[in-house]
Design an enzyme around this catalytic site. Sequence first.
Site, PDB file in Angstrom:
ATOM      1  N   CYS A   2       0.826  -1.206   0.000  1.00 18.95           N
ATOM      2  CA  CYS A   2       0.000   0.000   0.000  1.00 18.95           C
ATOM      3  C   CYS A   2       0.868   1.266   0.000  1.00 18.95           C
ATOM      4  O   CYS A   2       2.019   1.232   0.426  1.00 18.95           O
ATOM      5  CB  CYS A   2      -0.870   0.026   1.241  1.00 18.95           C
ATOM      6  SG  CYS A   2      -1.798  -1.476   1.493  1.00 18.95           S
ATOM      7  N   ARG A  27       4.864   0.541  -6.100  1.00 17.57           N
ATOM      8  CA  ARG A  27       4.925  -0.308  -4.908  1.00 17.57           C
ATOM      9  C   ARG A  27       4.011  -1.517  -5.046  1.00 17.57           C
ATOM     10  O   ARG A  27       4.130  -2.477  -4.287  1.00 17.57           O
ATOM     11  CB  ARG A  27       4.501   0.508  -3.675  1.00 17.57           C
ATOM     12  CG  ARG A  27       5.483   1.603  -3.311  1.00 17.57           C
ATOM     13  CD  ARG A  27       4.891   2.504  -2.250  1.00 17.57           C
ATOM     14  NE  ARG A  27       4.669   1.805  -1.002  1.00 17.57           N
ATOM     15  CZ  ARG A  27       5.518   1.776   0.016  1.00 17.57           C
ATOM     16  NH1 ARG A  27       6.658   2.397  -0.088  1.00 17.57           N
ATOM     17  NH2 ARG A  27       5.237   1.137   1.114  1.00 17.57           N
ATOM     18  N   TRP A  75      -2.918  -2.590  -1.532  1.00 12.98           N
ATOM     19  CA  TRP A  75      -2.475  -3.907  -1.991  1.00 12.98           C
ATOM     20  C   TRP A  75      -3.162  -4.880  -1.047  1.00 12.98           C
ATOM     21  O   TRP A  75      -2.847  -4.941   0.144  1.00 12.98           O
ATOM     22  CB  TRP A  75      -0.948  -4.001  -1.880  1.00 12.98           C
ATOM     23  CG  TRP A  75      -0.333  -5.214  -2.476  1.00 12.98           C
ATOM     24  CD1 TRP A  75      -0.019  -5.425  -3.788  1.00 12.98           C
ATOM     25  CD2 TRP A  75       0.109  -6.389  -1.775  1.00 12.98           C
ATOM     26  NE1 TRP A  75       0.581  -6.646  -3.944  1.00 12.98           N
ATOM     27  CE2 TRP A  75       0.668  -7.259  -2.733  1.00 12.98           C
ATOM     28  CE3 TRP A  75       0.078  -6.795  -0.437  1.00 12.98           C
ATOM     29  CZ2 TRP A  75       1.192  -8.509  -2.391  1.00 12.98           C
ATOM     30  CZ3 TRP A  75       0.599  -8.032  -0.107  1.00 12.98           C
ATOM     31  CH2 TRP A  75       1.148  -8.875  -1.074  1.00 12.98           C
ATOM     32  N   ASN A 101      -1.501   1.682   6.027  1.00 13.03           N
ATOM     33  CA  ASN A 101      -0.580   0.678   5.493  1.00 13.03           C
ATOM     34  C   ASN A 101      -0.200  -0.234   6.649  1.00 13.03           C
ATOM     35  O   ASN A 101       0.019   0.260   7.757  1.00 13.03           O
ATOM     36  CB  ASN A 101       0.723   1.309   5.000  1.00 13.03           C
ATOM     37  CG  ASN A 101       0.552   2.053   3.701  1.00 13.03           C
ATOM     38  OD1 ASN A 101      -0.546   2.112   3.157  1.00 13.03           O
ATOM     39  ND2 ASN A 101       1.638   2.619   3.219  1.00 13.03           N
ATOM     40  N   GLY A 102      -0.067  -1.524   6.380  1.00  9.38           N
ATOM     41  CA  GLY A 102       0.338  -2.455   7.432  1.00  9.38           C
ATOM     42  C   GLY A 102      -0.794  -3.415   7.761  1.00  9.38           C
ATOM     43  O   GLY A 102      -1.761  -3.536   7.007  1.00  9.38           O
ATOM     44  N   GLU A 481      19.504 -15.194  -8.704  1.00  6.80           N
ATOM     45  CA  GLU A 481      18.990 -13.859  -9.015  1.00  6.80           C
ATOM     46  C   GLU A 481      18.450 -13.809 -10.456  1.00  6.80           C
ATOM     47  O   GLU A 481      17.390 -13.239 -10.705  1.00  6.80           O
ATOM     48  CB  GLU A 481      20.098 -12.822  -8.799  1.00  6.80           C
ATOM     49  CG  GLU A 481      19.747 -11.396  -9.160  1.00  6.80           C
ATOM     50  CD  GLU A 481      18.552 -10.814  -8.406  1.00  6.80           C
ATOM     51  OE1 GLU A 481      18.069 -11.448  -7.460  1.00  6.80           O
ATOM     52  OE2 GLU A 481      18.081  -9.736  -8.814  1.00  6.80           O
ATOM     53  N   LYS A 485      14.563 -12.906 -11.370  1.00  8.34           N
ATOM     54  CA  LYS A 485      14.240 -11.772 -12.254  1.00  8.34           C
ATOM     55  C   LYS A 485      13.285 -12.241 -13.348  1.00  8.34           C
ATOM     56  O   LYS A 485      12.297 -11.600 -13.652  1.00  8.34           O
ATOM     57  CB  LYS A 485      15.551 -11.262 -12.869  1.00  8.34           C
ATOM     58  CG  LYS A 485      15.701  -9.827 -13.108  1.00  8.34           C
ATOM     59  CD  LYS A 485      16.098  -8.973 -11.930  1.00  8.34           C
ATOM     60  CE  LYS A 485      15.326  -9.195 -10.710  1.00  8.34           C
ATOM     61  NZ  LYS A 485      15.617  -8.422  -9.573  1.00  8.34           N
ATOM     62  N   GLU A 488       9.820 -13.048 -11.927  1.00  7.79           N
ATOM     63  CA  GLU A 488       9.123 -11.836 -11.466  1.00  7.79           C
ATOM     64  C   GLU A 488       8.425 -11.113 -12.602  1.00  7.79           C
ATOM     65  O   GLU A 488       7.268 -10.729 -12.483  1.00  7.79           O
ATOM     66  CB  GLU A 488      10.131 -10.847 -10.847  1.00  7.79           C
ATOM     67  CG  GLU A 488      10.511 -11.119  -9.430  1.00  7.79           C
ATOM     68  CD  GLU A 488      11.496 -10.079  -8.906  1.00  7.79           C
ATOM     69  OE1 GLU A 488      11.294  -9.577  -7.812  1.00  7.79           O
ATOM     70  OE2 GLU A 488      12.501  -9.767  -9.593  1.00  7.79           O
ATOM     71  N   HIS A 504      20.267 -34.728  -9.338  1.00  3.97           N
ATOM     72  CA  HIS A 504      19.624 -35.402  -8.212  1.00  3.97           C
ATOM     73  C   HIS A 504      18.126 -35.148  -8.218  1.00  3.97           C
ATOM     74  O   HIS A 504      17.521 -34.916  -7.161  1.00  3.97           O
ATOM     75  CB  HIS A 504      20.258 -34.953  -6.895  1.00  3.97           C
ATOM     76  CG  HIS A 504      21.710 -35.325  -6.805  1.00  3.97           C
ATOM     77  ND1 HIS A 504      22.136 -36.627  -6.673  1.00  3.97           N
ATOM     78  CD2 HIS A 504      22.835 -34.577  -6.888  1.00  3.97           C
ATOM     79  CE1 HIS A 504      23.455 -36.660  -6.650  1.00  3.97           C
ATOM     80  NE2 HIS A 504      23.909 -35.420  -6.795  1.00  3.97           N
ATOM     81  N   LYS A 603       6.992  -3.689  -4.372  1.00  2.00           N
ATOM     82  CA  LYS A 603       8.389  -3.259  -4.271  1.00  2.00           C
ATOM     83  C   LYS A 603       8.886  -3.367  -2.832  1.00  2.00           C
ATOM     84  O   LYS A 603       9.998  -3.795  -2.579  1.00  2.00           O
ATOM     85  CB  LYS A 603       8.479  -1.804  -4.742  1.00  2.00           C
ATOM     86  CG  LYS A 603       9.865  -1.214  -4.668  1.00  2.00           C
ATOM     87  CD  LYS A 603      10.701  -1.720  -5.808  1.00  2.00           C
ATOM     88  CE  LYS A 603      12.120  -1.218  -5.758  1.00  2.00           C
ATOM     89  NZ  LYS A 603      13.003  -2.107  -6.531  1.00  2.00           N
TER      90      LYS A 603
END
Length: 608
Positions: A2, A27, A75, A101-102, A481, A485, A488, A504, A603
């Site tokens: 948010c 965000r 969000w 927010n939270g 990474e 990427k 995402e 394996h 974000k």
Amino acid sequence: MCGIIGYVGENQAAPILLEGLSSLEYRGYDSAGIAVFSDNKINIQKAGGRLSVLNQKTDNGKAVTGTVGIGHTRWATHGKPSDTNSHPHLSKSGRFAVVHNGIIENYIPLKNKLIEKGFEFVSETDTEVIAHLFEYYYKTDIVEAAIKVIGHVKGSYALGVLCSDYPDRFIAVRKASPMIVGLGENENYIASDVTAILSHTRKVYYLEDDEVVVLKKDSVKIYNIDKDEVKKQAFTVDWDVSAAEKGGYEHFMMKEMEEEPTAFMNTISPRIKNGRIVLDDISLTEEYIKNINKIFIIACGSAYHVGMVGKYLIEKTCRIPVEAVLASEFRYCDPIVTPNDLCIIISQSGETADTLAALKEAKALGAKTLSIVNVVGSSIANLSDDCIYTWAGPEIAVATTKAYSTQLAVMYLINIYFAEKLGTITPEQYSSLVAELQKVPDMIAGILAQKDKMQYCASKFYNCHSIFFIGRNIDYAVALEGSLKLKEISYIHSEAYAAGELKHGTISLIENGTLVIALATGKMLYDKTLSNVKEVKARGAVVLGVTTADMPDKEDLGDYLIELPDVNEMFLPSLTVVPLQLFSYYVASLKGCDIDKPRNLAKSVTVE
Ligand code: G6P
């Protein structure tokens, strides 16, 4: 996650709120809303979906008059994305409007209590509890009401609150969720993120947990939990406004990749003086470094992948045991941390909830804490014993590139600095490492200049259903990474595997035409990784190899080959990652994905 913005001043609030919200879009959000005092009433406008829907609904804010207001991008956590669940939320009588927010962890017992007292709930959110609580505790003083509310809620919150009895002001509170106060000329702001107000002011106050701030157009007063006024020092944010704008690029992600050489240089150059690394920012003495028992590197997402690189590097160079741990695991695994251990905390935003909680846990266990953070004044930077800032500037694209790059830069500085103090490298090695480190930005720029190669590779593979990344040692850390990427932003299934581990189990997923991206940059392990490449090729894989230009037999590595400049192996991750970032970008672009705002992602993740 948010986003919050609040405005009080002489201008029309709604267009400013909407503009601020648009700079918070990165965000991640799924609905948006604003509340503005219009003719002594609180006018609330909200809409599910993209901000453009709210812009349309309010004629870009022109349809909502008034000079005091708060805005929010949501969000979804509690309740699906919908008009009803979006913020601002109103209290029973409509006296209070709240953005949050939270997460309010004890909202169910609070909600039950309020229902017993006759309050009715219209949304599924935890936030609505706050709006009703304000009304429940309010007599005539909103600061006192706020202090009562924060005494009863558990969890994390950044709140913006309007009260219809006071149309010349609004208040804000925060706990474990970012919130700053922006100071202007006859106008003041709150924002969950400095980028939302950067075009208006650079003078800010950073709020501490449970401070209540009352904003009027010509005054900002901050109170602690005892209602004593708190005097604060204002900080000037030196981020460039243009750094938070696209500047002609189609996507922030491409702009931020192009900024990697500069960001890297900005991070290392103030810390290298006359060929020596000077870490003025930290208080770790030579004696302390010599007595470190173990290092934990704690982070989430890409920052954790920097931690993985750090683990391989520091163990090899400094011979100190290092454990890279996911913050969300560290906090609940009853970690064995002693006062002689150093905990390095990495976070771009400095606000990631799990990382912040892990930092608190590390401190409680008596360890020394050193953070690597991009956002100045953020919670993690403030709370850790020492902080080394990365000077990446604002990073807007959800998928991190330049911040990752600068975190690696700091990791190299720490590694070389520690190694010299420990005597695990010679003075000659030290000088040559410091000299070579300064050449890395130009090398990154050289790889970026050849981005068409990665565009070509992407054009061959953007239709793949699954892509595997393999590598050994540091290459494995970078593979993690590269794979993240790709997942995402392109939504292609991908896995990163330690090259020797693939057989394996996971090798069963390789079939004719499966793309395997093989990272083989380390000379010692090149032949080993080459053997693993042969194994996947024998099962039909197509291989895109990444190695250094001077590697013997490099042609054997893949059907497609990306060559990196030759540099000390310590710094190779900074080069290896660049083609992987570019590959993900072009694949996502060819697939028509929303590159800067990938679905479901945020974000800055300020909830657990
Ligand atoms: C989110 C972002 C990732 C980032 C992670 C940690 O998941 O999407 O890109 O790596 O959070 O964020 P931090 O701000 O702590 O580095």
